[in-house]
Scaffold this motif. Structure first.
Motif, PDB file in Angstrom:
ATOM      1  N   SER A  23       0.822  -1.214   0.000  1.00 14.18           N
ATOM      2  CA  SER A  23       0.000   0.000   0.000  1.00 14.18           C
ATOM      3  C   SER A  23       0.853   1.260   0.000  1.00 14.18           C
ATOM      4  O   SER A  23       0.588   2.203  -0.749  1.00 14.18           O
ATOM      5  CB  SER A  23      -0.932   0.002   1.219  1.00 14.18           C
ATOM      6  N   VAL A  24       1.888   1.291   0.835  1.00 10.75           N
ATOM      7  CA  VAL A  24       2.704   2.504   0.931  1.00 10.75           C
ATOM      8  C   VAL A  24       3.657   2.626  -0.253  1.00 10.75           C
ATOM      9  O   VAL A  24       4.023   3.736  -0.653  1.00 10.75           O
ATOM     10  CB  VAL A  24       3.468   2.527   2.271  1.00 10.75           C
ATOM     11  N   ASP A  25       4.079   1.481  -0.813  1.00 14.59           N
ATOM     12  CA  ASP A  25       4.905   1.455  -2.034  1.00 14.59           C
ATOM     13  C   ASP A  25       6.127   2.362  -1.903  1.00 14.59           C
ATOM     14  O   ASP A  25       6.379   3.226  -2.742  1.00 14.59           O
ATOM     15  CB  ASP A  25       4.058   1.871  -3.242  1.00 14.59           C
ATOM     16  N   ASN A  26       6.887   2.139  -0.834  1.00 17.46           N
ATOM     17  CA  ASN A  26       8.068   2.953  -0.565  1.00 17.46           C
ATOM     18  C   ASN A  26       9.246   2.033  -0.258  1.00 17.46           C
ATOM     19  O   ASN A  26       9.136   1.123   0.564  1.00 17.46           O
ATOM     20  CB  ASN A  26       7.795   3.891   0.619  1.00 17.46           C
ATOM     21  N   SER A  27      10.372   2.294  -0.920  1.00 24.81           N
ATOM     22  CA  SER A  27      11.539   1.421  -0.753  1.00 24.81           C
ATOM     23  C   SER A  27      12.095   1.478   0.662  1.00 24.81           C
ATOM     24  O   SER A  27      12.529   0.457   1.213  1.00 24.81           O
ATOM     25  CB  SER A  27      12.629   1.807  -1.750  1.00 24.81           C
ATOM     26  N   TRP A  28      12.105   2.673   1.265  1.00 28.94           N
ATOM     27  CA  TRP A  28      12.649   2.798   2.614  1.00 28.94           C
ATOM     28  C   TRP A  28      11.794   2.040   3.622  1.00 28.94           C
ATOM     29  O   TRP A  28      12.319   1.391   4.536  1.00 28.94           O
ATOM     30  CB  TRP A  28      12.763   4.267   3.002  1.00 28.94           C
ATOM     31  N   VAL A  29      10.493   2.108   3.454  1.00 26.24           N
ATOM     32  CA  VAL A  29       9.603   1.344   4.342  1.00 26.24           C
ATOM     33  C   VAL A  29       9.842  -0.149   4.160  1.00 26.24           C
ATOM     34  O   VAL A  29       9.871  -0.916   5.134  1.00 26.24           O
ATOM     35  CB  VAL A  29       8.132   1.710   4.062  1.00 26.24           C
ATOM     36  N   ALA A  30      10.023  -0.567   2.912  1.00 32.88           N
ATOM     37  CA  ALA A  30      10.292  -1.982   2.645  1.00 32.88           C
ATOM     38  C   ALA A  30      11.586  -2.432   3.320  1.00 32.88           C
ATOM     39  O   ALA A  30      11.649  -3.516   3.915  1.00 32.88           O
ATOM     40  CB  ALA A  30      10.363  -2.220   1.140  1.00 32.88           C
ATOM     41  N   LEU A  31      12.619  -1.597   3.262  1.00 38.96           N
ATOM     42  CA  LEU A  31      13.888  -1.943   3.907  1.00 38.96           C
ATOM     43  C   LEU A  31      13.742  -2.010   5.426  1.00 38.96           C
ATOM     44  O   LEU A  31      14.324  -2.884   6.079  1.00 38.96           O
ATOM     45  CB  LEU A  31      14.958  -0.921   3.525  1.00 38.96           C
ATOM     46  N   ILE A  32      12.960  -1.093   5.989  1.00 46.06           N
ATOM     47  CA  ILE A  32      12.730  -1.116   7.437  1.00 46.06           C
ATOM     48  C   ILE A  32      11.994  -2.392   7.835  1.00 46.06           C
ATOM     49  O   ILE A  32      12.330  -3.043   8.835  1.00 46.06           O
ATOM     50  CB  ILE A  32      11.941   0.135   7.873  1.00 46.06           C
ATOM     51  N   VAL A  33      10.993  -2.767   7.038  1.00 45.18           N
ATOM     52  CA  VAL A  33      10.245  -3.995   7.320  1.00 45.18           C
ATOM     53  C   VAL A  33      11.164  -5.213   7.237  1.00 45.18           C
ATOM     54  O   VAL A  33      11.093  -6.116   8.079  1.00 45.18           O
ATOM     55  CB  VAL A  33       9.058  -4.130   6.343  1.00 45.18           C
ATOM     56  N   VAL A  34      12.038  -5.233   6.245  1.00 42.19           N
ATOM     57  CA  VAL A  34      12.992  -6.343   6.126  1.00 42.19           C
ATOM     58  C   VAL A  34      13.886  -6.409   7.363  1.00 42.19           C
ATOM     59  O   VAL A  34      14.150  -7.493   7.907  1.00 42.19           O
ATOM     60  CB  VAL A  34      13.839  -6.189   4.848  1.00 42.19           C
ATOM     61  N   GLY A  35      14.352  -5.250   7.828  1.00 40.08           N
ATOM     62  CA  GLY A  35      15.168  -5.227   9.041  1.00 40.08           C
ATOM     63  C   GLY A  35      14.418  -5.744  10.254  1.00 40.08           C
ATOM     64  O   GLY A  35      14.965  -6.507  11.066  1.00 40.08           O
ATOM     65  N   VAL A  36      13.151  -5.346  10.375  1.00 38.17           N
ATOM     66  CA  VAL A  36      12.329  -5.823  11.495  1.00 38.17           C
ATOM     67  C   VAL A  36      12.131  -7.330  11.412  1.00 38.17           C
ATOM     68  O   VAL A  36      12.227  -8.049  12.419  1.00 38.17           O
ATOM     69  CB  VAL A  36      10.968  -5.093  11.503  1.00 38.17           C
ATOM     70  N   VAL A  37      11.872  -7.824  10.212  1.00 42.43           N
ATOM     71  CA  VAL A  37      11.648  -9.263  10.029  1.00 42.43           C
ATOM     72  C   VAL A  37      12.909 -10.054  10.387  1.00 42.43           C
ATOM     73  O   VAL A  37      12.835 -11.093  11.060  1.00 42.43           O
ATOM     74  CB  VAL A  37      11.217  -9.556   8.577  1.00 42.43           C
ATOM     75  N   ILE A  38      14.062  -9.567   9.959  1.00 41.79           N
ATOM     76  CA  ILE A  38      15.319 -10.256  10.289  1.00 41.79           C
ATOM     77  C   ILE A  38      15.542 -10.254  11.803  1.00 41.79           C
ATOM     78  O   ILE A  38      15.958 -11.266  12.388  1.00 41.79           O
ATOM     79  CB  ILE A  38      16.495  -9.598   9.554  1.00 41.79           C
ATOM     80  N   SER A 113      13.754   0.314 -11.077  1.00 47.09           N
ATOM     81  CA  SER A 113      13.995  -1.132 -11.107  1.00 47.09           C
ATOM     82  C   SER A 113      14.343  -1.660  -9.718  1.00 47.09           C
ATOM     83  O   SER A 113      13.857  -2.720  -9.301  1.00 47.09           O
ATOM     84  CB  SER A 113      15.128  -1.450 -12.086  1.00 47.09           C
ATOM     85  N   THR A 114      15.180  -0.913  -9.001  1.00 44.80           N
ATOM     86  CA  THR A 114      15.553  -1.329  -7.649  1.00 44.80           C
ATOM     87  C   THR A 114      14.339  -1.335  -6.728  1.00 44.80           C
ATOM     88  O   THR A 114      14.167  -2.242  -5.900  1.00 44.80           O
ATOM     89  CB  THR A 114      16.637  -0.397  -7.086  1.00 44.80           C
ATOM     90  N   HIS A 115      13.496  -0.335  -6.876  1.00 48.09           N
ATOM     91  CA  HIS A 115      12.292  -0.248  -6.051  1.00 48.09           C
ATOM     92  C   HIS A 115      11.379  -1.454  -6.279  1.00 48.09           C
ATOM     93  O   HIS A 115      10.905  -2.077  -5.316  1.00 48.09           O
ATOM     94  CB  HIS A 115      11.547   1.047  -6.376  1.00 48.09           C
ATOM     95  N   GLU A 116      11.145  -1.799  -7.529  1.00 46.98           N
ATOM     96  CA  GLU A 116      10.291  -2.947  -7.825  1.00 46.98           C
ATOM     97  C   GLU A 116      10.894  -4.237  -7.276  1.00 46.98           C
ATOM     98  O   GLU A 116      10.181  -5.086  -6.726  1.00 46.98           O
ATOM     99  CB  GLU A 116      10.083  -3.054  -9.335  1.00 46.98           C
ATOM    100  N   GLY A 117      12.210  -4.381  -7.434  1.00 47.77           N
ATOM    101  CA  GLY A 117      12.864  -5.570  -6.899  1.00 47.77           C
ATOM    102  C   GLY A 117      12.780  -5.652  -5.387  1.00 47.77           C
ATOM    103  O   GLY A 117      12.585  -6.738  -4.821  1.00 47.77           O
ATOM    104  N   LEU A 118      12.900  -4.507  -4.710  1.00 50.07           N
ATOM    105  CA  LEU A 118      12.825  -4.495  -3.245  1.00 50.07           C
ATOM    106  C   LEU A 118      11.437  -4.893  -2.746  1.00 50.07           C
ATOM    107  O   LEU A 118      11.319  -5.610  -1.745  1.00 50.07           O
ATOM    108  CB  LEU A 118      13.183  -3.107  -2.720  1.00 50.07           C
TER     109      LEU A 118
END
Length: 247
Positions: A23-38, A113-118
């Motif tokens: 929904s938010v479609d933001n790379s930084w949010v995606a990276l934060i979520v990945v960090g939280v998941v790890i 491209s990086t955003h879509e991949g993230l």
């Protein structure tokens, strides 16, 4: 000893986070979520065989980001912006307008491209963590009777990757003990195939000996309780999902 969570808790949590990230479609949010998941995985991992699959999902996610970036550089729709470099361009037929191979590569094209991949990688890591931290046997116990057979199929499918990862580690360890340092695909594939077939036969015999499918009514030895920790985890995911969707 870590407190046990309900088998569905982390799957619901991962689903809510996935909805929020999309929904938010933001790379930084995606990276934060990945960090939280790890971080959650590092805290919750208990050494179970299926835990090892999480790092495989991280590797696959990283590979997808790299592949998407390479494809974005070499093939794609031109995006105007700040030109970083150029690659040799290949002319395409006139009936393929708007798509090109090579040409000028802009910062915006790489960022897109990086955003879509993230985003894709985040989805893989989210559900990889849920699969790695949840016992497939406990997950099967909480499924309703009317979807029990479908649930067994899904659980077997989702537990296939953890079993393959465990078999691969076992084969690799055995080869190291034999002094085999140089590993080829053939030396791994054949033992892996043999173990997979053997495990499939054992599973079929086990299900047959237990009378799987012979009658619709089944018993449950010990129901999995839903406690306050489960509510807290799901609530955190729900809050994140609500904030990102309603912003």
């Amino acid at each position: 000893m870590k407190a046990s969570l309900h088998p569905l808790t982390l799957w619901i949590w991962a689903l809510l986070l996935a909805i929020g990230v999309i929904s938010v479609d933001n790379s930084w949010v995606a990276l934060i979520v990945v960090g939280v998941v790890i971080a959650v995985f590092m805290v919750r991992a208990d050494g179970a065989p299926w835990n090892a699959t999480f790092w495989w999902s991280v590797r696959i996610a990283s590979l997808i980001v790299c592949v998407r970036l390479v494809i974005g550089i070499l093939i794609g729709v031109p995006i105007p912006g700040r030109i970083l470099f150029s690659v040799p361009r290949i002319s395409l037929p006139h009936w393929m307008p708007g798509i090109r191979i090579g040409g000028e590569v802009t910062f915006e094209r790489i960022a897109s491209s990086t955003h879509e991949g993230l985003i894709i990688a985040t989805m893989i890591i989210l559900f990889g963590a849920a699969s790695a931290l949840t016992s497939p046997h406990k997950l099967l116990r909480v499924l309703p009777v009317y979807i029990y057979e479908i649930g067994i199929t899904l659980v077997i499918a989702t537990s296939l990757f953890p079993q393959l990862a465990r078999s691969l580690q076992r084969i690799r360890s055995a080869q190291k003990l034999r002094g085999i340092e140089r590993i080829s695909i053939r030396s791994l594939a054949l033992p892996l195939l043999e173990q997979s077939l053997s495990r499939s036969l054992q599973l079929a015999e086990s299900m047959e000996s237990r009378g799987f499918g012979s009658h619709g009514k089944r018993s449950r030895y010990k129901p999995s309780p839903w406690n306050s920790q489960d509510s807290i985890v799901v609530s955190c995911g729900l809050i994140f999902c609500a904030v990102t969707v309603l912003q």
